[in-house]
Structures are given as structure tokens and as C-alpha cells.
Write an enzyme that holds these catalytic residues in place. Sequence first.
Site, PDB file in Angstrom:
ATOM      1  N   SER A 229       0.803  -1.269   0.040  1.00 55.58           N
ATOM      2  CA  SER A 229       0.015   0.139   0.013  1.00 55.58           C
ATOM      3  C   SER A 229       0.873   1.388   0.140  1.00 55.58           C
ATOM      4  CB  SER A 229      -1.213   0.154   1.052  1.00 55.58           C
ATOM      5  OG  SER A 229      -1.960   1.026   1.175  1.00 55.58           O
ATOM      6  N   GLU A 355      -8.915  -3.212  -5.818  1.00 54.40           N
ATOM      7  CA  GLU A 355      -8.177  -2.216  -4.910  1.00 54.40           C
ATOM      8  C   GLU A 355      -9.287  -1.156  -4.228  1.00 54.40           C
ATOM      9  OE1 GLU A 355      -5.528  -2.407  -3.611  1.00 54.40           O
ATOM     10  OE2 GLU A 355      -4.145  -3.646  -5.102  1.00 54.40           O
ATOM     11  N   HIS A 465      -8.244  -4.372  -1.133  1.00 59.68           N
ATOM     12  CA  HIS A 465      -6.760  -3.875  -0.869  1.00 59.68           C
ATOM     13  C   HIS A 465      -6.428  -4.458   0.297  1.00 59.68           C
ATOM     14  CE1 HIS A 465      -3.692  -0.585  -0.865  1.00 59.68           C
ATOM     15  NE2 HIS A 465      -3.949  -0.470   0.360  1.00 59.68           N
TER      16      HIS A 465
END
Length: 543
Positions: A229, A355, A465
Site C-alpha cells: 500500500s 483495490e 486492498h
Amino acid sequence: MPPLLLYALVLISLLHPTRAAPTVILDRAKFVGKSGSANTASFLGIPFAQPPVGDLRFRLPRPIEPYATGLLKATAFGKACPQQDIDFPVFQGLPAEVVDIIVNDILSVITPDAEDCLTINVIKPQNATATSKLPVVVWIFGGGFEFGSAASNDGTKIVERSIAMDKPAIYVSFNHRVSAFGFLASKEIRAAGVGNLGLHDQREAFRWVQKYIAAFGGDPQKVTIWGGSSGAISVSLQMLTNNGDTEGLFRAAFMQSGSPIPTGPVENGQKYYDAIVAQTGCVSSKDTLQCLRGVPYPTLKKAMNASPGIFAFESLVLAWLPRADGVFLTDSPQRLVKTGQIARIPFITGDCDDEGTLFSVSAVNISTDDEYKNYIEQIWLPGASPKDLDPLYHFYPNVAAAGSPFDTGVFDALSKQFKRISAFQGDAVFQAPRRLFQKTLDGKQDQWAFLSQRMKAVPFLGSYHFSDLRNIFFDGELTDYLINFATDLHPNGPTVPLWPKWSTAAPNLMTFHDGRVRTSITQDTYRAAGMQLLTDLTFEFPI
């Protein structure tokens, strides 16, 4: 004590002798760590830079002084750097599974925090010595540049797996400044040359690794930087700084859900800087930055928490994130990519299929096409004309079957525009920047790419995500690929399926699936026209 009991205790002590606590000498100090498992040792919470407190607040990190004579404990993670509060929207009707993921995968990263936070952790094979020269993986945590700490990801299993593979490696993690403490942005910040402090902290941690990792058994010439991330975005930006010169700090990069993002100059954060100045009483000061250095910590943290967080309506248009400051980033990240100012090292990069879902929950109140268009025009791409944006609405339509979670038909529509917004945000911040990154570097260095489609059945979130971290911190295929890559500079080995390189001629994606067939090679060609338009728009109108 009865003889039989005494005999039993003696027998147990012989079969399971107490191991002495592991130690390491750094400069003139002896650090005492702890045994993490039967074959690993952990050294946690070691300061790697001077505490950024007092007048050192909002300044570049300063190297740690040589460790002085003494016996120092290194048995617990240090406190996280100041964390921005998470205000996650609560909705009735979310399945317990989704709530559990939000609480445990996201909110659990928050740990006790303090300004004195720049500490580093080393987990090594128990028998590694100063002459072992093992490869090193340096992990950078995620958290939207707003929260997170090294304590959220324990690398013991990775070291254990490396030993089992007969490719022993060392795991390093560290804290860096986040949110306003690490990414304050304004004209004042540019003038003082103190932008992107969180990235500077990371660089200082890399320098510490170069100086000290050999004492733990690591090879400073075999360092792979790796993140998830915002940590993955950080890895990519470490490749871009200093005109791409790594200074010998690392030789390879591994990125999970993060690439050079479409951000602009530090002045784009001026309104957030001004808000903090006003809320802390520094507005009348001739030097507002110096005034902020003297603001009581609770007052400054309260002002920071008043800024939009990652789960606010603005979502991924973050208040605090890396921007071009003229020092660490001499231009916007994607312009640096296009001009070739990047480290020529092998890398692995990839994304999760969905995501954007996690970050679109906060926008469920958007229910009409007009509200969706206002969201794009006012939050994401102010300055773009309707003529610029009309094609975007075509490529990202209000059709549930075309939205994210992808390949779920009409299901998982949390609201009327949810899947549409999820598709847009996931591509704008993660998928499209990754593809631009890889296309631009095609033929210039070895690269591999992946797509995680696991956990697709999670309601509303799909392959969300962060979900790919389960595949690397808990003995998945990515664990082996990481260890192979850190050791051999390519991911392949006898324990995992063959992973071919990525190129524009053969854009191969190692794709991870649920079910019996766990992996396959697919092609990185999905949503090509939409992503190209997104790339063009965000390049022209950066955050």
C-alpha cells in the site's frame, strides 16, 4: 520436593534447555533481543535516528549517535509515530465477515503512538553470525501515509520459511513519520526544504541497515526494499529520488499495491497546512512552521485529526501524501518516471483485483449519475472540463456488472454507484499507475507483475486492498517468491510455479486464485482504454 517430581523437572530441563537471550554488539553497546521461535531471534525497537521532538519536529531526520557502552533491551516494538485517527463510516447491514476484515486488517494497525518513534527491528535466523552475509528484506508498512507501524506485521514466519527453503534471510522493519508529522505540505515547507519527511525517515533507516546489518548476519549489498500500500508507493518513490541513484542502499524492489502516484507539488497541500496553522494558534506568527514546532503535542495532534482521513468522503484524494518538494521529489512522481529518473534495479509489483472497494464505502451516499459526476469533478479532477471527462464516464459506467468487485455481475452493489466508484478509484490510484510504471520501464530492467484475485467471495469488498498480505505474511506463494527474489534477484524456485517476466510484448501476470487452481498466468490487458484515459487525466490534473 518428591523425588519423582524432581526427576521430571530435571528431565524436562535436559530435553528443553533454556536458551540464552540473543545479543548483538552495535558500536560499544550490547543489545539483548529475544528468541522469536525455535530458530529465529528478534531485536526490536532499536532507535535508528534521533527522536524528532522539540525543535527537531518537522525537520529532516538526523543520524543516531553511536550507541554508547551498556546493556540495552531490544525485546519490544517501539511506539508508532503519531497516528491520524480513523473515522470509519458505520453502516447497518454490513455482514459480520466484512466488519471483521475492517477491524482486524485495517483498524488493528493502530498502536500506542508518540513523537519519539523512529525505531527499527531485525528478525534473523538464530544461528546467523557476522560472517553469514545473508540477503535482507526491508519492509515498509502501509496505512495511507496516515497511520500504521512496523508492529502491525511480524516477519518471523518469513524468516522461518527462508530457513526451511535453505535460503535463510533477514527481515527488517521500522517506523517512519506519517500524516501531518511526516507529510506536511505547503509553500512554507518547500521554502524550508522539509517536505516528505516520512520518506526521508525511510532513507535514514536504509542507511542504518548499511551500517549495522552485518552485525546481525546480513549482507548490506543484498538488500531488497519491500512494502504494501503506501509502503509500496514509498518503495517506488525511493527508486525515483536522487535521480534514481540508490547510493548502494538497496539492489531490488518488491511492491504490493503501490506505484508512483499522480500527485503534484507540495503547494497542493496548502489548505491543509493553513488549517493546522489556524487550529493551533500559529496564524499570527511570522514563521508559522517554527511556531508549529513549539505547539504542544496534544494540540497539534488534535489539529491533524481534524483533517480528512482516508475513509472520509474525499477518500484516496488524501490530505497527507508524498508530493514534489524540490528535494526528495524534484518533480511529480509520474513525470520522474516518464523522464527516466529511476533506479535501474529489478522489481516485482502487483495489485489486488478490487483495490477500490474498501475506500469507496465512505461514498455510498452517492446514488445518482449527477452526484457521481460531481464527485469526480469536485474531488478528483477539479480543473478538468466536461469535455475531458465525458469519455471517462463511458469507460466507467453505472453498470454493476462492469464495476468492482469485478466479475461479480449485479451482486455486491452496496449502493447504486458503489461498484462504479470502486472501479474508478482502484484503477486511478493503483492499477493505472502500476501499468504506466511498467510500460515506461519495459526493456530497461527485469520486472515481474502479479494480480491477486483471492478472497473474491468477501461480500462487497471482493479481492480487497491489503488482502494479498495474507499471501506473504502467512506462508503463501508470495512468501517463497519474495525469498527467492531477495536471494537470487528473480522470483522462481522449485517450490512455486514458474513466474515469467512482464513486458509490453508479453504482459504476463502471475494471478492468484481461490479454489483448486491456485495460480495461472493471465495477461495485463484488462480495461486498457479506461486506464490510459485515467493516466492522461491524472497526469494533467494531479492530486
